[in-house]
Scaffold this motif. Structure first.
Motif, mmCIF file in Angstrom:
data_model
loop_
_atom_site.group_PDB
_atom_site.id
_atom_site.type_symbol
_atom_site.label_atom_id
_atom_site.label_comp_id
_atom_site.label_asym_id
_atom_site.label_seq_id
_atom_site.Cartn_x
_atom_site.Cartn_y
_atom_site.Cartn_z
ATOM 1 N N HIS A 161 0.995 -1.217 0.053
ATOM 2 C CA HIS A 161 0.049 -0.008 0.053
ATOM 3 C C HIS A 161 0.941 1.347 -0.077
ATOM 4 C CE1 HIS A 161 -3.167 -2.762 0.796
ATOM 5 N NE2 HIS A 161 -4.075 -1.823 0.697
ATOM 6 N N SER A 162 1.993 1.309 0.455
ATOM 7 C CA SER A 162 2.955 2.521 0.631
ATOM 8 C C SER A 162 3.161 2.685 -0.909
ATOM 9 C CB SER A 162 4.177 2.136 1.230
ATOM 10 O OG SER A 162 3.819 1.937 2.815
ATOM 11 N N ALA A 183 5.974 11.420 -3.560
ATOM 12 C CA ALA A 183 4.796 11.104 -2.649
ATOM 13 C C ALA A 183 4.755 10.063 -1.420
ATOM 14 C CB ALA A 183 3.783 10.331 -3.825
ATOM 15 N N MET A 184 5.922 9.349 -1.745
ATOM 16 C CA MET A 184 6.002 7.984 -0.577
ATOM 17 C C MET A 184 6.263 8.959 0.746
ATOM 18 S SD MET A 184 7.875 4.663 -1.991
ATOM 19 C CE MET A 184 6.935 3.518 -0.943
ATOM 20 N N GLN A 185 7.052 9.929 0.618
ATOM 21 C CA GLN A 185 7.394 10.890 1.867
ATOM 22 C C GLN A 185 6.222 11.174 2.814
ATOM 23 O OE1 GLN A 185 10.429 10.608 2.388
ATOM 24 N NE2 GLN A 185 10.544 9.823 0.171
ATOM 25 N N GLY A 193 10.450 10.441 10.696
ATOM 26 C CA GLY A 193 11.276 10.706 9.292
ATOM 27 C C GLY A 193 11.538 9.542 8.631
ATOM 28 N N GLN A 194 11.526 8.212 9.099
ATOM 29 C CA GLN A 194 12.082 6.970 8.680
ATOM 30 C C GLN A 194 10.627 6.333 7.848
ATOM 31 O OE1 GLN A 194 14.867 5.542 7.886
ATOM 32 N NE2 GLN A 194 15.674 7.654 8.901
ATOM 33 N N LEU A 195 10.826 5.889 6.439
ATOM 34 C CA LEU A 195 9.735 5.175 5.891
ATOM 35 C C LEU A 195 9.926 3.808 6.347
ATOM 36 C CD1 LEU A 195 7.815 5.567 3.540
ATOM 37 C CD2 LEU A 195 9.687 4.798 2.196
ATOM 38 N N ALA A 234 4.838 -14.808 4.585
ATOM 39 C CA ALA A 234 5.447 -14.083 5.725
ATOM 40 C C ALA A 234 5.852 -12.772 5.407
ATOM 41 C CB ALA A 234 6.454 -15.258 6.299
ATOM 42 N N ALA A 235 5.111 -11.820 6.099
ATOM 43 C CA ALA A 235 5.432 -10.436 6.028
ATOM 44 C C ALA A 235 5.967 -9.861 7.188
ATOM 45 C CB ALA A 235 4.190 -9.560 5.392
ATOM 46 N N ARG A 236 6.974 -8.863 6.995
ATOM 47 C CA ARG A 236 7.680 -8.239 8.323
ATOM 48 C C ARG A 236 7.573 -6.688 7.933
ATOM 49 N NH1 ARG A 236 13.185 -7.862 9.998
ATOM 50 N NH2 ARG A 236 13.761 -9.242 8.114
ATOM 51 N N LEU A 237 7.353 -5.753 8.942
ATOM 52 C CA LEU A 237 7.307 -4.513 9.032
ATOM 53 C C LEU A 237 8.939 -4.080 9.003
ATOM 54 C CD1 LEU A 237 5.361 -1.839 8.512
ATOM 55 C CD2 LEU A 237 5.632 -1.643 10.979
ATOM 56 N N VAL A 238 9.374 -3.243 8.295
ATOM 57 C CA VAL A 238 10.938 -3.020 8.209
ATOM 58 C C VAL A 238 11.098 -1.430 8.111
ATOM 59 C CG1 VAL A 238 13.021 -3.145 6.966
ATOM 60 C CG2 VAL A 238 11.502 -5.182 6.996
ATOM 61 N N GLU A 239 11.866 -0.872 9.086
ATOM 62 C CA GLU A 239 12.446 0.409 8.766
ATOM 63 C C GLU A 239 13.357 0.526 7.784
ATOM 64 O OE1 GLU A 239 13.656 2.656 12.412
ATOM 65 O OE2 GLU A 239 15.142 3.570 11.259
#
Ligand SMILES: NC(=O)c1ccc[n+]([C@@H]2O[C@H](COP(=O)([O-])OP(=O)(O)OC[C@H]3O[C@@H](n4cnc5c(N)ncnc54)[C@H](O)[C@@H]3O)[C@@H](O)[C@H]2O)c1
Length: 356
Positions: A243-244, A314-316, A324-326, A336-341
């Motif tokens: 979605h990002s 736009a992703m900002q 400030g980190q995406l 298997a998904a993971r949220l990553v900085e």
């Protein structure tokens, strides 16, 4: 069929818009306001009104919005508030969202804010809304530079998904809904993903039994995740897989280009390619995702006229940015998904550019 994993029931079945007992139970007070769009209203408003007319002691009205994501704006809510005020609606009014995800998100936000919050019921009529948007209580409108930027968490009193309405859904919209279905398999259910691979042809034939199965399994996935993390402090963020990227595409196209589900299909491919780029995911798994989306008739490439600079800018505005980190949802495997900085700007650019 009834699911009750979250705090409210999700009813899935044929002919539910004509089920007076179900609607009576869903509408708590003496007044209802139907919110729909022109296209859905022309087909289903009459059917819903006929059912409401049989409910003793209920008065109801309707407000019909223009069709399309480009109208999912703060000012687009004004006709809903105007209609509520004109009808003298008090805190015991129930809003009924009859339509796709756009109507559901707008009606939900109006319900969250009118008189600081009134009841609403989701009556989703697109596959995308039946498998995803109607469940979970996220409501929002878009800002010109960023999607779903203005919103609230506001759970519906219940969800009533009448699958009969899907018979009039254009094929393109139906396919767009399948993208969100693939998402559930890709982020958390390898077996479901494989099931979708085996049934892709039958899904495109729109066989009713299969549609019911897909809606049930998708709602189970979403409601289980939402029940564990209603306000997206952890696991729920995984539902944003793809979605990002998708939201950036939609914003750059001024909400007039790819359908939301189509943008999600492209976004999932980009997220998978980035995962492979980072050594998290095999190329074979990327190819599997691309093959399934392609088999379902969904786009897998960024529209060529869009510039990587605009998309990255736009992703900002992504809502998952922290300090400030995406933060991106990446895959370690199918299922298997993971949220990553994520702070590798070069890799991000490469993925956008390679895929356009
Ligand atoms: N709140 C959430 O958790 C959540 C989750 C996913 C998506 N969404 C939002 O949902 C929206 C996308 O929803 P969508 O794909 O349903 O789009 P949509 O609401 O624009 O509907 C798509 C089109 O189908 C038409 N339509 C709807 N039902 C129909 C029917 N039964 N027969 C014929 N035509 C019909 C509509 O008039 C519209 O033209 C996006 O704004 C997205 O951000 C929200």
């Amino acid at each position: 069929m009834e699911l009750a994993q979250c705090a409210y029931d999700i009813h899935i079945g044929a002919g539910l818009l004509s089920d007076a007992a179900l609607l009576r139970a869903a509408i708590a007070g003496p007044q209802a306001m139907i919110v729909s769009d022109e296209q859905v209203a022309s087909r289903y408003l009459g059917r819903l009104q006929e059912t409401l007319a049989t409910l003793p002691g209920l008065s109801y009205d309707s407000v019909i919005l223009p069709v399309g994501e480009q109208h999912k704006t703060l000012s687009g809510l004004t006709p809903i508030y105007d209609a509520l005020i004109a009808s003298g609606a008090g805190r015991d009014v129930s809003l009924l969202a009859l339509g796709g995800g756009v109507v559901g998100d707008m009606c939900g936000l109006a319900a969250a804010t009118y008189l600081r919050g009134v009841d609403f019921v989701q009556l989703p009529t697109t596959l995308l809304a039946q498998v995803d948007a109607s469940v979970g209580g996220k409501t929002a409108v878009d800002h010109p530079v960023a999607k779903n930027m203005i919103g609230a968490f506001h759970q519906p009193r219940c969800v009533i998904a009448d699958v009969e309405t899907l018979s009039s859904l254009p094929l393109r919209e139906y396919r767009a809904g399948l993208a969100e279905v693939v998402k559930y398999g890709a982020l958390g259910d390898r077996e479901f993903f494989a099931w979708l691979e085996r049934h892709s042809a039958a899904l495109l034939r729109r066989e009713t039994a299969l549609q019911l199965e897909v809606i049930r399994r998708s709602c189970e996935h979403k409601s289980a995740i939402v029940a564990a993390d209603e306000r997206e402090s952890g696991q729920r963020a995984l539902l944003n897989f793809g979605h990002s990227f998708a939201h950036a595409i939609e914003a750059v196209e001024a909400y007039r280009g790819l359908r939301h589900g189509e943008a999600v299909a492209v976004g999932m491919v980009l997220a998978a390619r980035l995962s492979a780029h980072c050594g998290m995911l095999t190329d074979a798994d990327v190819s599997r995702l691309v093959a399934l989306l392609t088999a379902l008739g969904l786009p897998v490439r960024v529209p060529s006229e869009l510039s990587a600079d605009d998309l990255i800018a736009a992703m900002q505005h992504d809502k998952k940015r922290r300090a400030g980190q995406l933060h991106l949802v990446l895959l370690e495997a199918i299922g298997a998904a993971r949220l990553v900085e994520f702070n590798d700007a070069q890799a991000l650019r490469a993925v956008w550019e390679d895929n356009s």
